[in-house]
Design a protein around this motif. Structure first.
Motif, PDB file in Angstrom:
ATOM      1  N   SER A  60       0.839  -1.203   0.000  1.00  0.00           N
ATOM      2  CA  SER A  60       0.000   0.000   0.000  1.00  0.00           C
ATOM      3  C   SER A  60       0.874   1.254   0.000  1.00  0.00           C
ATOM      4  O   SER A  60       0.528   2.276   0.623  1.00  0.00           O
ATOM      5  CB  SER A  60      -0.926   0.003   1.227  1.00  0.00           C
ATOM      6  OG  SER A  60      -1.747  -1.143   1.242  1.00  0.00           O
ATOM      7  N   THR A  61       2.001   1.182  -0.699  1.00  0.00           N
ATOM      8  CA  THR A  61       2.951   2.291  -0.768  1.00  0.00           C
ATOM      9  C   THR A  61       2.281   3.588  -1.208  1.00  0.00           C
ATOM     10  O   THR A  61       2.477   4.646  -0.600  1.00  0.00           O
ATOM     11  CB  THR A  61       4.085   1.944  -1.750  1.00  0.00           C
ATOM     12  OG1 THR A  61       4.868   0.895  -1.187  1.00  0.00           O
ATOM     13  CG2 THR A  61       4.985   3.133  -2.035  1.00  0.00           C
TER      14      THR A  61
ATOM     15  N   VAL B  93       1.872  -6.982 -15.214  1.00  0.00           N
ATOM     16  CA  VAL B  93       1.570  -5.917 -16.186  1.00  0.00           C
ATOM     17  C   VAL B  93       1.321  -4.578 -15.487  1.00  0.00           C
ATOM     18  O   VAL B  93       1.988  -3.580 -15.804  1.00  0.00           O
ATOM     19  CB  VAL B  93       0.389  -6.308 -17.103  1.00  0.00           C
ATOM     20  CG1 VAL B  93       0.002  -5.136 -18.009  1.00  0.00           C
ATOM     21  CG2 VAL B  93       0.760  -7.530 -17.939  1.00  0.00           C
ATOM     22  N   PRO B  94       0.368  -4.478 -14.533  1.00  0.00           N
ATOM     23  CA  PRO B  94       0.212  -3.179 -13.858  1.00  0.00           C
ATOM     24  C   PRO B  94       1.452  -2.767 -13.078  1.00  0.00           C
ATOM     25  O   PRO B  94       1.752  -1.564 -12.991  1.00  0.00           O
ATOM     26  CB  PRO B  94      -0.990  -3.394 -12.929  1.00  0.00           C
ATOM     27  CG  PRO B  94      -1.172  -4.864 -12.833  1.00  0.00           C
ATOM     28  CD  PRO B  94      -0.663  -5.437 -14.109  1.00  0.00           C
ATOM     29  N   LEU B  95       2.191  -3.735 -12.528  1.00  0.00           N
ATOM     30  CA  LEU B  95       3.441  -3.386 -11.855  1.00  0.00           C
ATOM     31  C   LEU B  95       4.444  -2.803 -12.853  1.00  0.00           C
ATOM     32  O   LEU B  95       5.192  -1.869 -12.530  1.00  0.00           O
ATOM     33  CB  LEU B  95       4.037  -4.601 -11.155  1.00  0.00           C
ATOM     34  CG  LEU B  95       3.239  -5.162  -9.974  1.00  0.00           C
ATOM     35  CD1 LEU B  95       3.933  -6.399  -9.412  1.00  0.00           C
ATOM     36  CD2 LEU B  95       3.045  -4.118  -8.888  1.00  0.00           C
ATOM     37  N   GLY B  96       4.436  -3.334 -14.072  1.00  0.00           N
ATOM     38  CA  GLY B  96       5.300  -2.799 -15.122  1.00  0.00           C
ATOM     39  C   GLY B  96       4.889  -1.395 -15.536  1.00  0.00           C
ATOM     40  O   GLY B  96       5.738  -0.540 -15.829  1.00  0.00           O
TER      41      GLY B  96
ATOM     42  N   GLY C 148       9.465   4.553 -12.177  1.00  0.00           N
ATOM     43  CA  GLY C 148      10.800   3.986 -11.991  1.00  0.00           C
ATOM     44  C   GLY C 148      10.837   2.890 -10.943  1.00  0.00           C
ATOM     45  O   GLY C 148      11.882   2.296 -10.700  1.00  0.00           O
ATOM     46  N   SER C 149       9.696   2.604 -10.298  1.00  0.00           N
ATOM     47  CA  SER C 149       9.617   1.559  -9.275  1.00  0.00           C
ATOM     48  C   SER C 149       8.342   0.757  -9.486  1.00  0.00           C
ATOM     49  O   SER C 149       7.265   1.321  -9.704  1.00  0.00           O
ATOM     50  CB  SER C 149       9.612   2.163  -7.866  1.00  0.00           C
ATOM     51  OG  SER C 149       9.190   1.218  -6.898  1.00  0.00           O
ATOM     52  N   ARG C 150       8.438  -0.573  -9.385  1.00  0.00           N
ATOM     53  CA  ARG C 150       7.260  -1.423  -9.598  1.00  0.00           C
ATOM     54  C   ARG C 150       6.179  -1.182  -8.549  1.00  0.00           C
ATOM     55  O   ARG C 150       4.999  -1.416  -8.799  1.00  0.00           O
ATOM     56  CB  ARG C 150       7.680  -2.908  -9.571  1.00  0.00           C
ATOM     57  CG  ARG C 150       8.358  -3.340 -10.856  1.00  0.00           C
ATOM     58  CD  ARG C 150       9.092  -4.653 -10.681  1.00  0.00           C
ATOM     59  NE  ARG C 150       8.241  -5.772 -10.318  1.00  0.00           N
ATOM     60  CZ  ARG C 150       7.516  -6.489 -11.170  1.00  0.00           C
ATOM     61  NH1 ARG C 150       7.523  -6.168 -12.457  1.00  0.00           N
ATOM     62  NH2 ARG C 150       6.800  -7.505 -10.759  1.00  0.00           N
TER      63      ARG C 150
END
Length: 472
Positions: free
Chosen positions: A169-170, A235-238, A245-247
């Motif tokens: 939950s960043t 995919v959404p992390l990409g 610049g961070s997943r």
């Protein structure tokens, strides 16, 4: 419906601040001395909020002397008798627990070492045959002292700590802290900046939901959906990485700032929007095939049920609340979503929201579709971000006003809530964090009563609560 969803007692000013979750959002109330004296007796305050916010270390818990039925009771009077002593109310940290066990039952513990990659937690079961009669969950195995570490931090140094509260939950916590500091410094954030935050928040939501859908499918033995979700979660992390610049969006948000890649060209953003659109369509299609299998429905329906009465009496929030047919989603009140041309659809299929594991499975599918559809329209609009952001960065930041501030955001689990006391230099003197899991771990304890012991992992995954969000 209106519930107390957080209590922050500041030791410096000796004031107690109470936070209410309503249909209009979260409201802060500063209690009078008279109200403070009746905090424990006041039925508005959920017992688990009191234990989390005001609980004190009283060593190992021993309830072996209690009558078994009384021990299981959720009556507030009985709960207070159970947890209150002359020293105050017991906290939620595990230091040993002894429970009453009838002669024909047995008790066993799971954890703190769990199978697979999972945080440590103590799960104490009382079981009759193969049926769970009661479950007590205690955390506290990797206390990081985050609240202490936050003391002395300011708007320019808070972000790494906010991001560490619960790493899945960043973005939600980054938004909550940003809002609170921006209020303290009088920073007026333009809609384009808030809009960029909401885009990242929805990417975070669908990434976690896809992973959870796959995990639940794996627990019922439906491996086609599990395999698809394990692959497509990337995919959404990409997309998050392509933007920040961070997943997981680390370093993207801080008070008064949003860091996105410089090259937000139209073709680049259209490509990211297409990726989100395609992954949403693919995973939704595989979910629908899974949902049409009667064996999947039979395994999940009427399993791990949370009732409306439990919701009302115990203050459960977020996904747990939505799955019973109620919703106080904070996104209802966020106007920045409308910059995509239309606001995000937050409607859920009421016929599926029956408070069980099926509802928690189905909710993720509904939110995946709603968020994915909105993101496909919203991501291309980020082409306007840098122009508005550069102009915004030229505005002067005011000196902070000392006082108590709070921020909240609708994370994928539910509303995250933070508050802190700020001194005249703009540094935190005390901090408070309430993850949705603080309340909802008790929902899991109640949901598994009467369930087969073999269904515990399935129910646990359907809630997917944060260990570290409580174990600060």
């Amino acid at each position: 419906m209106k519930n107390v969803t957080g209590i922050f007692h500041t030791s410096e000013t000796k004031q107690t601040h109470r936070f209410w979750l309503t249909r209009d959002g979260i409201e802060k109330e500063t209690l009078s001395k008279t109200a403070e004296k009746s905090l424990y007796e006041d039925h508005s305050n959920p017992i688990w909020i009191l234990r989390h916010s005001l609980g004190v270390d009283q060593g190992a818990e021993d309830y072996s002397y209690m009558d078994y039925e009384r021990y299981l009771s959720q009556d507030r009077k009985h709960l207070l008798e159970k947890f209150m002593t002359k020293s105050g109310i017991k906290d939620l940290v595990y230091r040993g627990i002894n429970v009453p066990v009838p002669n024909s039952f047995y008790s066993h513990a799971v954890g703190p070492i769990h199978a697979g990659v999972i945080e440590p937690g103590h799960f104490r079961f009382i079981v009759e045959g193969e049926e769970i009669r009661n479950l007590d969950i205690r955390l506290g195995f990797q206390k990081r002292g985050l609240l202490e570490k936050m003391k002395g931090l300011n708007k320019d140094s808070i972000s790494p700590y906010a991001e560490a509260i619960s790493g899945d939950s960043t973005i939600a916590y980054g938004i909550a802290f940003s809002k609170a500091f921006e209020e303290a410094h009088g920073i007026q954030v333009p809609e384009e900046v808030n809009f960029a935050r909401t885009v990242l928040l929805e990417i975070e939501r669908i990434a976690i939901h896809i992973g959870d859908m796959g995990a639940i499918a794996g627990d019922v033995g439906y491996y086609p959906l599990q395999g698809v979700c394990a692959m497509q979660r990337g995919v959404p992390l990409g997309v998050m990485e392509a933007l920040t610049g961070s997943r997981f969006g680390r370093g993207a948000l801080s008070p008064g700032k949003v860091r996105l890649k410089k090259e937000l060209t139209e073709s680049f953003l259209n490509d990211l929007a297409k990726r989100i659109q395609d992954v949403t369509s693919d995973v939704a299609g595989h979910f629908e095939r899974a949902a049409n299998k009667s064996t999947n429905r039979e395994r999940l329906q009427i399993c791990g049920v949370i009732t409306h009465k439990q919701l009302k009496d115990l203050g459960f929030i977020g996904m747990v609340e939505k799955c019973t047919g109620f919703s106080r989603d904070l996104r209802h009140h966020d106007s920045s979503y409308s910059l995509a041309g239309e606001s995000i659809n937050l409607d859920l299929d009421a016929g599926q929201m029956s408070g069980d594991a099926w509802a928690r499975f189905y909710l993720r599918y509904e939110e995946l579709k709603n968020s994915g559809r909105w993101l496909a329209k919203a991501i291309p609009v980020l082409k306007n971000f840098h122009k508005a952001y550069e102009s915004f960065q030229k505005t002067k930041v005011s000196k902070p006003k000392s006082g108590v501030y709070f921020g909240a955001a609708e994370g994928w689990r539910g509303p995250v809530l933070i508050s802190f006391s700020l001194n005249s230099s703009g540094d935190i003197s005390e901090a408070y964090v309430r993850d949705p899991s603080v309340l909802n771990w008790h929902a899991l304890e109640l949901a598994v009563r009467g369930e087969n012991i073999g269904d515990f992992p399935l129910n646990n995954k359907s809630f997917n609560l944060s260990y570290v969000g409580v174990d600060l």
